[in-house]
Design an enzyme around this catalytic site. Structure first.
Site, PDB file in Angstrom:
ATOM      1  N   GLU A 182      64.396  69.971  12.102  1.00 53.20           N
ATOM      2  CA  GLU A 182      63.893  70.757  10.807  1.00 53.20           C
ATOM      3  C   GLU A 182      62.348  70.620  10.865  1.00 53.20           C
ATOM      4  OE1 GLU A 182      66.182  69.503   7.366  1.00 53.20           O
ATOM      5  OE2 GLU A 182      67.991  70.672   8.442  1.00 53.20           O
ATOM      6  N   GLU A 300      73.290  73.206  12.782  1.00 48.94           N
ATOM      7  CA  GLU A 300      73.704  72.268  11.470  1.00 48.94           C
ATOM      8  C   GLU A 300      74.009  73.195  10.285  1.00 48.94           C
ATOM      9  OE1 GLU A 300      71.308  68.769  10.573  1.00 48.94           O
ATOM     10  OE2 GLU A 300      71.566  69.374   8.486  1.00 48.94           O
TER      11      GLU A 300
END
Length: 526
Positions: A182, A300
């Site tokens: 991320e 994810e």
């Protein structure tokens, strides 16, 4: 008084029955060609780094589920993953960029994550190699494919290099190494520019090529494990160049924050569920234009972020979102879909204290057992509340349908047609003409693909409903029977009911149904 109560209950039940609608729908499956294709191990689950004191909204749902402290000897954990026979596990998460590996040359004592002033309010965490040994022994015993994450950014590769070298020296099989977590685009907590990220990926590729020079096949290089932003992803592939990144990963939490009181409404809203198609479509185009050598994974996805929705993500209703997104992602050539999490947070497939499977565990297992790699196109005349997906059946002939009814009032009666022959599966209209089943079975030879004879042609149905009709129940029913552990503590078998193909195919309100059509001719699946 007793008579009045009984009469009242009868009237209420009778009125509710009258209030339900029945909608007739036609599904047309294009079995002549495969629309897209997933990996054999499409279903994936994650093990995160979050410690027990990771909390959101005054709730701390992680317990001891971290890669650092998960009880790998719990018998139910092994049974739950062994039921998949081969399950892809991604080890990593938000704190991945703060992980150090204790290779014996750190200038400080190796400690796990603790509350502090670092990223997301935690200190750096250290993974010692004895724990890495334990994790890999568990993975090998239970037949996992492992994806592991590394730091992304202004990267000092020496610690990661030593860690990978140790992994190779122990003979541990790593399916893929993922770079960062991320950090793409605006990032979550931290970010790295696409050009810098690409340069670091090129360095990692060189390290992998050197360390794995005698290995065939080599582990995949996976990146960037962030939220998709078109310009950033385009630049990453453009700068890193041909055949450097093998897999492009992105994260999806399209239900919003876990504290949102409208999560259930979003899950049951077909328009909201369909919005994510824009992301999948755009990423598919990015890969086609800038990285046709690469494939797309969902690295994810937990539905609702910040540990998931309490009393939602671990209940039956979440399977409407989960299975629907598995279906959408597959249609856009997503090869792997990693669910956040195997265990941990409110969205874990397993309960964090008992390790007992939550409803989404059984949804994942059914998909893994029934849905093959080949994705088929489905056209539907139904309202948007009936979600429909079709795949080549897994390791057998025929086609498997997934039908999801988001409506709380409408039951769908469907007929299924095959573009290869345009013969109606349910043979409902044939019955109305008062001809015998065997006679019309002979007429339907072009659909079923077997010799016309007096045989029993059936379909398999796996009907999923919540216990007591409560969509927030933690107990899922399969064909009316609760999916609970056996008396020996084993995962229950997922057995279908066999239904004669002359019987109408119906999907009740707020239910999910897998239908296996073993005799459905599917030239595209061969």
């Amino acid at each position: 008084m007793g008579l009045f109560i009984h009469l009242f209950i009868f009237v209420v039940c009778f009125s509710t029955t009258l209030g339900k609608n029945v909608e007739h729908a036609e599904l047309v499956v294009d079995s002549t060609v495969v629309l897209a294709e997933t990996d054999e191990n499409y279903i994936c689950a994650t093990i995160d780094w979050w410690p027990h004191d990771k909390c959101n909204y005054n709730n701390c749902p992680w317990g001891f589920s971290s890669a650092m402290n998960l009880d790998l000897n719990h018998p139910l954990l092994s049974k739950a993953v062994e039921a998949f026979k081969s399950l892809r596990i991604r080890v990593g998460g938000s704190l991945q960029d703060r992980v150090k590996y204790d290779m014996g040359n750190l200038d400080y004592t190796c400690h796990p994550f603790a509350k502090g002033d670092g990223l997301f309010g935690f200190s750096e965490g250290c993974l010692n190699m004895s724990r890495w040994d334990d994790l890999n022994n568990f993975f090998m015993k239970t037949g996992h494919k492992i994806s592991h994450r590394e730091w992304g950014g202004d990267w000092n590769f020496s610690n990661a290099h030593d860690f990978m070298n140790f992994t190779i020296s122990k003979g541990y099989q790593i399916d893929s190494w993922e770079f960062g977590n991320e950090l793409s685009g605006k990032g979550i907590g931290a970010f790295v520019g696409a050009e810098q990220y690409a340069k670091d990926i090129i360095n990692l590729k060189a390290i992998l090529d050197k360390l794995y020079k005698n290995f065939h096949p080599k582990p995949l290089l996976v990146a960037p494990g962030g939220f998709y932003e078109k310009e950033w992803y385009d630049k990453l592939l453009e700068v890193s160049g041909s055949n450097v990144v093998n897999v492009i990963t992105h994260h999806i939490y399209n239900l919003g924050p876990g504290v949102d009181p409208n999560i259930v409404d979003k899950i049951l809203n077909p328009l909201h569920l369909s919005k994510v198609s824009t992301t999948f479509s755009s990423l598919e185009q990015t890969i086609k234009k800038y990285g046709p050598w690469a494939s797309a994974w969902v690295g994810e996805s937990g539905g609702a972020y910040n540990s998931g929705g309490r009393h939602v993500s671990d209940t039956f209703v979440n399977s409407f979102w989960y299975l629907d997104q598995l279906g959408i992602a597959a249609e856009y050539n997503t090869k792997v879909y990693c669910r956040q999490t195997l265990i941990g947070g409110n969205y874990g497939l397993l309960n964090i204290t008992t390790f007992v499977p939550n409803p989404d565990y059984y949804s994942a297992l059914l998909w893994h057992q029934l849905m093959g790699k080949g994705v088929l196109s489905v056209e539907s005349s139904a309202s948007p509340h009936l979600r429909s997906y079709a795949h080549c059946s897994k390791e057998r002939a025929g086609v498997t349908l997934l039908l999801i009814n988001l409506s709380n009032q409408t039951s769908f009666k469907t007929s299924v047609q095959n573009t290869a022959s345009r013969i109606v599966v349910t043979i409902e209209e044939i019955s109305k003409r008062k001809k015998t089943f065997v006679h019309h079975l002979k007429e339907a030879v072009s659909w079923i693909g077997v010799k016309a004879s007096d045989v029993y042609i059936y379909r398999e149905e796996y009907n999923l409903t919540p216990q007591n009709g409560d969509i927030r129940s933690k107990i899922m029913l399969l064909n009316g029977d609760p999916l609970i552990l056996t008396s020996d503590g084993d995962i229950p078998s997922l057995a279908p009911v066999h239904v004669n193909t002359s019987s109408p195919l119906s999907v009740d309100p707020l239910s999910i149904k897998f239908i296996v059509l073993p005799n459905f001719i599917a030239p595209g699946c061969k």
